[in-house]
Write a protein that holds these residues in place. Structure first.
Motif, PDB file in Angstrom:
ATOM      1  N   MET A 144      -3.113   4.041  -2.436  1.00 23.02           N
ATOM      2  CA  MET A 144      -2.444   3.055  -1.686  1.00 23.02           C
ATOM      3  C   MET A 144      -3.438   1.694  -1.766  1.00 23.02           C
ATOM      4  N   TYR A 145      -4.531   1.962  -1.813  1.00 24.56           N
ATOM      5  CA  TYR A 145      -5.683   0.599  -1.889  1.00 24.56           C
ATOM      6  C   TYR A 145      -5.440   0.075  -3.189  1.00 24.56           C
ATOM      7  N   LYS A 146      -5.015   0.367  -4.133  1.00 23.17           N
ATOM      8  CA  LYS A 146      -4.639  -0.285  -5.354  1.00 23.17           C
ATOM      9  C   LYS A 146      -3.489  -1.104  -5.225  1.00 23.17           C
ATOM     10  N   PHE A 147      -2.561  -1.046  -4.240  1.00 19.30           N
ATOM     11  CA  PHE A 147      -1.418  -1.943  -3.878  1.00 19.30           C
ATOM     12  C   PHE A 147      -1.470  -2.818  -2.881  1.00 19.30           C
ATOM     13  N   GLY A 148      -2.804  -3.007  -2.166  1.00 18.96           N
ATOM     14  CA  GLY A 148      -3.142  -3.613  -1.019  1.00 18.96           C
ATOM     15  C   GLY A 148      -2.669  -5.294  -1.137  1.00 18.96           C
ATOM     16  N   ASN A 149      -2.767  -5.675  -2.093  1.00 22.53           N
ATOM     17  CA  ASN A 149      -2.399  -7.036  -2.457  1.00 22.53           C
ATOM     18  C   ASN A 149      -1.026  -7.444  -2.791  1.00 22.53           C
ATOM     19  N   THR A 186       3.111  -7.449  -2.243  1.00 21.41           N
ATOM     20  CA  THR A 186       4.196  -7.462  -1.257  1.00 21.41           C
ATOM     21  C   THR A 186       5.177  -6.616  -1.168  1.00 21.41           C
TER      22      THR A 186
END
Length: 83
Positions: A1-6, A8
């Motif tokens: 999930m950290y890969k998609f933190g930016n 929307t």
């Protein structure tokens, strides 16, 4: 999930398909927390009767849940979902 933190919600929805995104535990937990936070903000304290409406509010379309929380009294919300 950290890969998609930016990204929307719309970008994630385009990547994974919105229906798949809505099935994720992260999405469901976020929706549950949002409903509870709105109820707390609106009514200050969530008593057991109001707490029991949370799963039913979460099951509604978001716009309908928001309308109920913002436009109805605590008693009206509880009454709407009581058997």
């Amino acid at each position: 999930m950290y890969k998609f933190g930016n990204l929307t919600v719309q970008e994630l929805g385009a990547m994974f398909g919105l229906s798949e995104l809505k099935k994720t535990r992260v999405y469901q937990e976020g929706r549950d927390e949002t409903i509870v936070a709105l109820l707390q903000r609106r009514f200050n304290i969530i008593d057991p009767a109001l707490q029991s409406t949370v799963p039913k509010l979460v099951a509604l379309p978001l716009s309908q849940a928001l309308d109920l929380i913002l436009e109805r009294s605590q008693e009206e919300i509880v009454d709407r979902f009581s058997p």
